[in-house]
Design an enzyme around this catalytic site. Structure first.
Site, PDB file in Angstrom:
ATOM      1  N   HIS A 166     -26.484 -10.194 -19.272  1.00  0.00           N
ATOM      2  CA  HIS A 166     -27.507 -11.252 -19.275  1.00  0.00           C
ATOM      3  C   HIS A 166     -28.920 -10.721 -19.484  1.00  0.00           C
ATOM      4  O   HIS A 166     -29.820 -11.477 -19.865  1.00  0.00           O
ATOM      5  CB  HIS A 166     -27.432 -12.052 -17.971  1.00  0.00           C
ATOM      6  CG  HIS A 166     -28.009 -13.429 -18.046  1.00  0.00           C
ATOM      7  ND1 HIS A 166     -28.893 -13.834 -19.035  1.00  0.00           N
ATOM      8  CD2 HIS A 166     -27.837 -14.522 -17.253  1.00  0.00           C
ATOM      9  CE1 HIS A 166     -29.228 -15.097 -18.835  1.00  0.00           C
ATOM     10  NE2 HIS A 166     -28.600 -15.536 -17.769  1.00  0.00           N
ATOM     11  N   ASP A 380     -19.580 -22.732 -35.268  1.00  0.00           N
ATOM     12  CA  ASP A 380     -18.466 -23.007 -36.194  1.00  0.00           C
ATOM     13  C   ASP A 380     -18.094 -21.724 -36.930  1.00  0.00           C
ATOM     14  O   ASP A 380     -18.886 -21.174 -37.683  1.00  0.00           O
ATOM     15  CB  ASP A 380     -18.904 -24.100 -37.179  1.00  0.00           C
ATOM     16  CG  ASP A 380     -17.827 -24.456 -38.196  1.00  0.00           C
ATOM     17  OD1 ASP A 380     -16.712 -23.900 -38.136  1.00  0.00           O
ATOM     18  OD2 ASP A 380     -18.119 -25.302 -39.076  1.00  0.00           O
TER      19      ASP A 380
END
Length: 456
Positions: A166, A380
């Site tokens: 992170h 996608d």
């Protein structure tokens, strides 16, 4: 079909490999910003994406190979992700851009997407098999900054799971990388949004000038709930009916100016506080993650993929929070969020350098992160958008159980809403669910039974 947490299946994994950038990249050292190397970001955060195999043009394509190639090509632009984190003087974190690569696992599971149920939401069954924790790979320093596993399902669908250090990126930042992987996998020559490092923008001033009272980083003595080995994970769905029920309990002057997320946060803060049963005189904190990209003048570049958020805290006592109407909590939350400005971000960076990069306060603290607009579901790889995309579970962080996420979800009835994964000790989870149910149904909550009588 309902969400089936009892679902069990076998996952066959290949040997983990390292995917290097498709072309040679610079060997250099890049400092993280002074906001990023704080203690509270030094952990691994998991993301999971489910994709349905319904694109005829991709019928003969192997998602593992397509994504593997997309990662290699995207790393040419996002080459710091292929490096390793080092720590230098003053606990400063620096990326050595070594080009070693990100860790990648190819896998197959003997399960179909349909078996997961129509409502895909955390906690996911067999999650530790869908994002395998490769021994020795999970360190913050000197370890791969990304671990990615692509698991083929026997119906032709697949799961993309990712673990991120992170300190390197926030939700908006990792989505930029994931979208770049998708674009490259679909044949693009370059990412539509080129990455921007520019971490110096969020560095401390010389000398540091802390100009805000950052209550989110106050040192508070006490303990958070225990035991950690009895943590329960559940998700709760909030559609238009649930949100309307909450809004009815808010004063008219706050209804039109408060966002859905703010209303939801106020409600959840009260319910969770009742669940953990603090002393009514103890302070409790609600930390709201605020994306600060637009707070700068000029705003941070579109391609900025580092951590660029603040964590302002709304603070009150448990007794005041739970005995006052919902509007009380809501106003505290709105006030805390309004504090975030460019100057506030510089003040946070200055505080980190001046005080040794501390962890945010965790005692009696609840932190929520809104990823409804982060764009996880839009990623996608050639098979269309994800049927679920976003954080894999709640309760992640250096201290387990403190954090939840707001994730966009369409339920079994086709209604769009928000799902909230939450992590609490088992007994506290039951109290939380009861308090939430009473709130949504307009029932009075017996506040007294959640606190010791002698303290009221």
């Amino acid at each position: 079909m309902a969400h089936d947490q009892s679902l069990s299946f076998e996952v066959c994994r290949r040997k983990p490999e390292l995917i290097r950038p498709a072309k040679q990249t610079p060997h250099e050292f890049k400092k993280l910003s002074d906001v990023e190397d704080q203690e509270g970001l030094r952990f691994q955060i998991p993301v999971i994406q489910f994709y349905k195999h319904n694109n005829e043009s991709m019928q003969e394509r192997d998602p593992v190979q397509v994504i593997r190639e997309g990662i290699a090509r995207a790393l040419v632009y996002y080459y710091p992700f292929a490096g390793r984190l080092r720590e230098v003087d003053g606990r400063k974190l620096v990326v050595e851009c070594t080009g070693e690569g990100v860790m990648f696992i190819e896998a197959d599971a003997d399960v179909t997407l349909e078996q997961f149920g129509d409502a895909l939401q955390p906690p996911f069954p067999c999650f530790d098999q869908l994002l395998f924790d490769v021994p020795g790979s999970g360190g913050i320093l000197d370890s791969p900054l990304l671990l990615i596993q692509v698991t083929r399902l026997k119906c032709g669908s697949f799961i993309f799971a990712l673990r991120l250090n992170h300190t390197m990126a926030d939700a908006a930042g990792i989505v930029l990388f994931m979208k770049a992987v998708g674009e490259m996998a679909r044949g693009a020559a370059t990412p539509s949004t080129l990455p921007v490092w520019d971490r110096h923008i969020l560095n401390a001033r010389v000398p540091p000038q802390v100009t805000f009272n950052h209550r989110e980083y106050e040192e508070v003595k006490g303990t958070i709930f225990t035991p950690f080995d009895d943590l329960a994970h559940r998700s709760f769905f909030f559609g238009s009916t649930e949100i309307s029920a909450m809004r009815k309990q808010i004063p008219p002057h706050l209804r039109s100016c408060s966002t859905t997320i703010e209303v939801l946060t106020a409600c959840l803060w009260r319910c969770r506080t009742l669940a953990i049963k603090p002393n009514p005189d103890e302070e409790v904190r609600m930390i709201c993650i605020v994306n600060a990209r637009s707070k700068f003048n000029p705003p941070l570049p579109d391609g900025y993929y580092g951590n660029a958020f603040a964590i302002p805290a709304a603070v009150t006592t448990a007794g005041k929070l739970c005995n006052n109407p919902l509007g009380f909590a809501l106003e505290l939350i709105r006030k805390a969020k309004r504090e975030v400005t460019e100057e506030y971000m510089h003040s946070v960076a200055d505080l980190m350098v001046a005080t040794g990069r501390p962890h945010f306060t965790v005692v009696n603290t609840y932190l929520v992160s809104d990823v409804t607009r982060a764009g996880f579901g839009e990623v996608d790889f050639g098979w269309g958008e994800a049927v679920y995309g976003g954080p894999a579970k709640g309760g992640v962080g250096v201290i387990p159980g403190v954090t939840s996420f707001y994730i966009p979800l369409r339920n079994r009835q086709g209604e769009k809403g928000i799902v909230l994964p939450i992590c609490l000790p088992s007994a506290a989870m039951e109290i939380f669910a009861e308090a939430l149910n009473n709130t949504l149904n307009g029932k009075e909550i017996e506040i007294a039974k959640h606190f010791t009588q002698s303290s009221l």
